[in-house]
Enzyme design. Structure first.
Site, PDB file in Angstrom:
ATOM      1  N   PHE A  52      -8.276  -8.728  23.337  1.00  0.00           N
ATOM      2  CA  PHE A  52      -7.047  -8.219  22.746  1.00  0.00           C
ATOM      3  C   PHE A  52      -5.855  -8.690  23.588  1.00  0.00           C
ATOM      4  O   PHE A  52      -6.031  -9.330  24.626  1.00  0.00           O
ATOM      5  CB  PHE A  52      -7.086  -6.684  22.691  1.00  0.00           C
ATOM      6  N   SER A 102     -14.316  -5.522  15.663  1.00  0.00           N
ATOM      7  CA  SER A 102     -13.805  -4.763  16.806  1.00  0.00           C
ATOM      8  C   SER A 102     -12.346  -4.384  16.580  1.00  0.00           C
ATOM      9  O   SER A 102     -11.532  -5.239  16.227  1.00  0.00           O
ATOM     10  CB  SER A 102     -13.908  -5.589  18.095  1.00  0.00           C
ATOM     11  N   THR A 107     -16.425  -0.493  17.562  1.00  0.00           N
ATOM     12  CA  THR A 107     -17.014  -1.219  16.446  1.00  0.00           C
ATOM     13  C   THR A 107     -16.873  -0.437  15.149  1.00  0.00           C
ATOM     14  O   THR A 107     -17.252   0.747  15.085  1.00  0.00           O
ATOM     15  CB  THR A 107     -18.506  -1.496  16.715  1.00  0.00           C
ATOM     16  N   THR A 138       4.383  -3.804  31.985  1.00  0.00           N
ATOM     17  CA  THR A 138       4.631  -4.353  33.313  1.00  0.00           C
ATOM     18  C   THR A 138       4.789  -3.227  34.319  1.00  0.00           C
ATOM     19  O   THR A 138       5.577  -2.296  34.112  1.00  0.00           O
ATOM     20  CB  THR A 138       5.908  -5.217  33.315  1.00  0.00           C
ATOM     21  N   CYS A 161     -12.067  -0.808  23.019  1.00  0.00           N
ATOM     22  CA  CYS A 161     -12.708  -1.676  22.035  1.00  0.00           C
ATOM     23  C   CYS A 161     -13.865  -0.940  21.376  1.00  0.00           C
ATOM     24  O   CYS A 161     -14.816  -0.535  22.048  1.00  0.00           O
ATOM     25  CB  CYS A 161     -13.207  -2.950  22.707  1.00  0.00           C
ATOM     26  N   HIS A 164     -11.905  -2.680  27.612  1.00  0.00           N
ATOM     27  CA  HIS A 164     -12.869  -1.959  28.442  1.00  0.00           C
ATOM     28  C   HIS A 164     -12.086  -1.094  29.420  1.00  0.00           C
ATOM     29  O   HIS A 164     -11.652  -1.563  30.476  1.00  0.00           O
ATOM     30  CB  HIS A 164     -13.765  -2.944  29.199  1.00  0.00           C
ATOM     31  N   ALA A 192     -19.729   6.150  22.269  1.00  0.00           N
ATOM     32  CA  ALA A 192     -20.852   6.311  23.182  1.00  0.00           C
ATOM     33  C   ALA A 192     -20.484   7.291  24.302  1.00  0.00           C
ATOM     34  O   ALA A 192     -19.300   7.513  24.590  1.00  0.00           O
ATOM     35  CB  ALA A 192     -21.232   4.956  23.783  1.00  0.00           C
TER      36      ALA A 192
END
Length: 234
Positions: free
Chosen positions: A2, A47, A56, A154, A54, A108, A70
């Site tokens: 991404f 995704s 599914t 930033t 991220c 992640h 999960a």
């Protein structure tokens, strides 16, 4: 992969702790609505990043989609605290040939951060944050990249001793992401710049240093380099 450029904000329709349907996978699931602008080319298994995580797609309609969550996702992100009606940042995985406007974001999430201070400044907003896991402060550097709830931002100020950093949101960003809707004490998802992690891992491997402790790791790096220089000169 991404970019941290949020495409739209969706709204949580349902959070199910135990979804026994065919698309729920007998675990937690999250259904997000108001996402029609990113679902025209959606397929099962695609995704989509929700607040920088991220996930599914297991089911979708013209304007909503479902994802499974999960245990690792629930323990490392703020997604388990979402309720119906909450807004979330949405971004599809990067398509080849498109402009890359943010930075490399994997989706992640490394940890969360708590907002400890919000300060208006003209038409912008300052946010001061403290990471839940201080281990990741080593990757937060002034003027470096950071993804907060999936938004590429930033870093401004960094105080390693006290364990906090700041970012500033300009007016345009405030109206296109969920971050300004958060208040002091709220948790946000954090993904540090992955390039820094890879550089550290490779460097530590080459020099035979452990990376679990930043200070010890740096000391070992220096000692190894000094020994090699001395060996070559003797």
């Amino acid at each position: 992969m991404f970019t941290g450029i949020v495409e739209c904000m969706g709204k949580v329709v349902e959070f199910t702790q135990l979804d026994t349907t065919a698309t729920g996978g007998n675990g937690a699931s999250l259904t997000v609505g108001g996402a029609q602008s990113i679902l025209a080319d959606c397929h099962l298994g695609d995704s989509i990043a929700i607040n920088g995580t991220c996930l599914t797609v297991t089911e979708f309609t013209a304007d909503s989609f479902k994802v499974g969550l999960a245990p690792e996702t629930l323990s490392r992100t703020n997604l388990g605290t979402l309720s119906p009606g909450d807004n979330v940042n949405l971004e599809r995985a990067l398509a080849a040939g498109h402009r890359f406007g943010g930075h490399f974001v994997q989706g992640h999430v490394d940890t969360t951060a708590q907002i400890i201070q919000v300060t208006p400044d003209a038409n912008s907003m300052w946010f001061k944050m403290r990471l839940s896991d201080p281990h990741f402060m080593r990757y937060v550097v002034p003027k470096g990249f950071i993804a907060i709830d999936g938004t590429s931002l930033t870093v401004c100020d960094v105080n390693d001793a006290e364990g906090w950093f700041t970012i500033m949101l300009v007016a345009y960003t405030q109206s296109h992401v969920v971050f300004p809707q958060k208040k002091e004490g709220d948790a946000v998802n954090i993904e540090v710049d992955m390039l820094g992690k890879y550089v550290e891992k490779v460097t530590a491997s080459l020099l035979g240093a452990a990376t679990d402790d930043a200070a010890a790791g740096t000391s070992t790096y220096i000692e190894t380099i000094v020994r090699r220089v001395l060996d070559k000169s003797s």
